[in-house]
Design an enzyme around this catalytic site. Structure first.
Site, short mmCIF file in Angstrom:
data_model
loop_
_atom_site.label_atom_id
_atom_site.label_comp_id
_atom_site.label_asym_id
_atom_site.label_seq_id
_atom_site.Cartn_x
_atom_site.Cartn_y
_atom_site.Cartn_z
N ASP A 234 0.82 -1.21 0.00
CA ASP A 234 0.00 0.00 0.00
C ASP A 234 0.85 1.26 0.00
OD1 ASP A 234 0.81 -0.40 2.61
OD2 ASP A 234 -1.19 -0.35 3.49
N CYS A 235 2.05 1.21 0.62
CA CYS A 235 2.95 2.36 0.53
C CYS A 235 3.39 2.57 -0.91
CB CYS A 235 4.17 2.15 1.42
SG CYS A 235 3.81 2.03 3.17
#
Length: 731
Positions: A460-461
């Site tokens: 997700d980063c």
């Protein structure tokens, strides 16, 4: 506070390293002198914190320093959405560091700092006196009224939390008869003594020498030598479990234990309800106090423990040596790949112990390890805590940029440009060495949670980084050193490579092991730690990023990208609960998970909204509206994460309110009155400075442990207000 907060200064560099420095008024640092002792005692009192109203500190030490340096607020009329949005943005930009990221408190768990104190004691590498004083005060500030400590700052007292804080406070100099120690010891004895501490606690106490290794179930170092094709080989574990149990296995295999000092002998007498010499250590192996049991050990784990414990009696020294040598090589690789930061605080301090044991205190490797201890320490008004990572720099910065670009204001230009440079510097551009040998998924193109030196990319980063870069590109925003098209394609390629067979995305890597591996979870205190599961939030972020990428690069892998998005959407839909919500695994909780899910569904449904997607969105909005409080807000308790059902907080929370509003506005919901009421709550909570108050804990991991994100109280109200301005006022 007097002037004592001012002796602490925050330092960062271009790479986003965060360290708190203490500027001593006593140049000789003669802390044993009467004058030195008085100063330290007065500084400790300056960090007194009353947790009764709210155990969450407001990160005031950093915020007061930084906002005073960078104040540039405009006078604005109250209760006007646009002006509150601008004022909130102006305040938050004042907190930006020189490197471009937004620093903040990422503490909350109570088992982190005690591990560091134990490591420093065992390795005879004490932290500076001023650091010890503030860590000690932090522990004292967060003691519960019953004398104990929990897994995290909002938790009820547990044996794990209480014994670790007790031991750490004694190592930091508190005597056995001080009131806080007496209260804690009474709690420990009342609940059966330290033999009931969970397995991670048994490990720490064994290393310290106040518990016998015989009382631990085998950590079976030889498992690392087994064929990697086996479904239970450690290479199949979730990377955090893999990297924690790796150095634990080294310490267990060689029975690493610190010196038995007079203080250790005293502790052996204090934390048990029977004489240390009379304890049945084999019986203690599987004993866990009921207060601590979140995950009950499965029958399969008990069987495995029986086999490996029996093996310990006949283990071959040559095989044990091969196993511990491999583990040491793996630890060295992890250290070098992460510049000795390591993936997280638990394995960092245990790796430190292993390196000390293998190479000595004078070795360069140990010196590099102990230097990185300071990357994990954070100063706030409640003292010095140990963060759950070496910071949340990248994560908070990527969200902050999206919040400020939601309804673009030219006043934010300078902050956005600085932030973009941090984003650009954080992308992984070189593959780690020996990635195949040490089970690393490819990293190039990804983005980490903290900074480039840490280097572990997360799904997700990486997705949020790609989203930000594409959004800047779409807006035509002029930045120095824009991320090249090649690097954007590498980011998309990485996301494509990380999609699981179920259509979802896990956190760091592909899901490697079967779900039944969770039956081998030995932790008692955490859930779902053995394999990297697919998550709604990670999947949503990746879908959104790939969808945006497809708009910019329609000719690049169009079929593969579209198929990944469609599979991802089906995974998102499959995770919706009967009440219309989605469980959030990384924050509190259903408001968070539902926001992520709807952002993904809306991103793709703008082109084609199927009846299935429309129904899912309608049900989600109905769920949220059913939870709106009379004051217009939403408030969700951390208990939601534990119980896996929506539990209202005692009051509305600005962060939950912001997530709910972002969801309803993303969905284009027609109930504007409900949205207006929610916006009204945000307006009413903004402080004169432009800041928002720190309320309940908002982050979570492994279902059971809360963690702070002080950035969230600014980023998400700004984002929600910006979306309101864009949706309803800028037409």
């Amino acid at each position: 506070m007097g002037d004592f907060w001012n002796y602490w200064s925050f330092k960062t560099d271009a790479k986003g390293r965060q360290v708190w420095d203490f500027s001593s008024p006593n140049p000789t640092n003669a802390w044993d002198s009467e004058e030195g002792k008085v100063f330290l005692a007065e500084m400790q009192r300056a960090f007194t914190f009353d947790k009764k109203a709210n155990p969450n500190s407001a990160d005031l030490v950093y915020r007061r320093k930084q906002s005073l340096l960078n104040r540039n607020l405009q006078d604005a009329p109250p209760n006007n959405v646009t002006s509150v949005y601008q004022k909130g943005t102006s305040y938050y930009t004042s907190l930006q560091s020189e490197s471009g990221h937004w620093p903040g408190d990422y503490g909350g768990p109570h088992f982190l700092a005690p591990g560091l104190i134990i490591a420093s004691y065992v390795t005879e590498s004490p932290l500076p006196a001023a650091h010890q004083v503030l860590i000690k005060q932090y522990f004292l500030n967060h003691q519960n009224e019953d004398g104990g400590w929990g897994l995290h700052i909002e938790d009820k007292s547990t044996m794990f939390g209480t014994v670790l804080q007790y031991v750490a406070l004694r190592l930091l100099g508190l005597t056995a008869n001080e009131p806080a120690i007496l209260k804690a010891r009474n709690w420990i004895h009342k609940h059966g003594g330290a033999t009931g501490i969970p397995s991670w606690g048994k490990f720490y106490l064994s290393v310290l020498g106040v518990y016998e290794w015989e009382g631990c179930n085998s950590l079976f170092p030889e498992m690392w030598l087994m064929p990697e094709s086996l479904p239970f080989h450690p290479s199949k574990y979730w990377c955090h479990a893999r990297m924690v149990y790796l150095p634990m296995a080294y310490c267990y295999g060689l029975k690493v234990t610190g010196k038995v000092t007079p203080l250790i002998t005293e502790l052996r007498k204090e934390i048990y309800t029977e004489r240390y010499e009379d304890i049945d250590w084999q019986k203690a192996r599987n004993h866990c106090t009921p207060t601590d049991l979140y995950h009950h050990p499965a029958a399969l784990l008990k069987l495995l423990n029986t086999v490996t414990n029996a093996y310990e009696k006949v283990q071959l020294p040559s095989l044990r040596k091969r196993a511990t040598n491999f583990i040491l090589d793996y630890i060295k690789a992890e250290d070098e790949q992460t510049n000795y930061i390591d993936i997280g605080p638990v394995n960092q301090v245990i790796n430190s112990i292993c390196v000390w044991h293998a190479y000595g205190k004078a070795s360069e490797a140990f010196k590099k390890h102990s230097d990185r201890w300071f990357d994990y320490l954070w100063v706030a008004e409640d003292g010095m805590k140990m963060n759950g990572y070496n910071g949340s720099q990248f994560w908070d910065t990527a969200f902050a940029m999206q919040a400020m670009m939601e309804s673009y204001q030219p006043e934010a230009d300078a902050a956005l440009r600085k932030a973009y440079q941090y984003i650009e510097k954080s992308q992984v551009t070189v593959e780690v060495n020996d990635s195949k040998k040490f089970y690393r998924h490819p990293s190039v193109g990804g983005f980490p949670f903290s900074n480039a030196e840490h280097g572990w990319p997360i799904t997700d980063c990486s997705a949020e980084g790609l989203k930000v870069a594409l959004q800047v590109k779409r807006l035509g925003f002029q930045v120095d050193n824009p991320i090249s098209d090649l690097r954007l394609k590498q980011s998309a390629d990485l996301l494509l490579s990380l999609q699981n067979k179920d259509g979802g995305w896990a956190s760091y890597e592909l899901t490697r092991g079967p779900k039944w591996l969770e039956l081998l979870n030995p932790s008692e205190i955490f859930g779902n730690i053995m394999i990297d599961h697919s998550y709604t939030e990670c999947s949503s972020a990746c879908i959104q990023a790939l969808h945006a990428f497809k708009q910019h690069f329609p000719a690049y892998k169009p079929t593969e990208t579209q198929n990944a998005i469609e599979k991802g959407i089906q995974f998102i839909l499959s995770q919706q609960r009967a009440d219309g919500s989605w469980y959030g695994s990384w924050a509190v909780c259903f408001t968070y998970g539902t926001w992520f899910a709807i952002e993904a569904l809306m991103a793709v449904s703008l082109q084609k909204q199927t009846p299935e997607i429309k129904n899912a969105i309608d049900r989600a909005c109905a769920f949220l509206l059913s939870k709106q409080e009379p004051d217009g807000g939403w408030g969700e308790s951390f208990e939601s994460c534990l119980k896996k059902e929506y539990v209202p907080h005692r009051s509305s929370q600005i962060i939950n309110t912001s997530w709910a509003l972002l969801t309803l506005m993303a969905a284009g919901h027609t109930n504007k009155a409900a949205i207006d009421k929610g916006i009204g709550l945000l307006l009413s909570r903004q402080m004169d400075s432009g800041d928002f108050p720190q309320e309940g804990i908002s982050g979570v991991f492994n279902h059971s442990c809360g963690i702070s994100y002080t950035a969230y109280r600014n980023v998400f109200p700004i984002w929600a207000l910006g979306r309101y301005v864009k949706t309803y006022l800028n037409k």
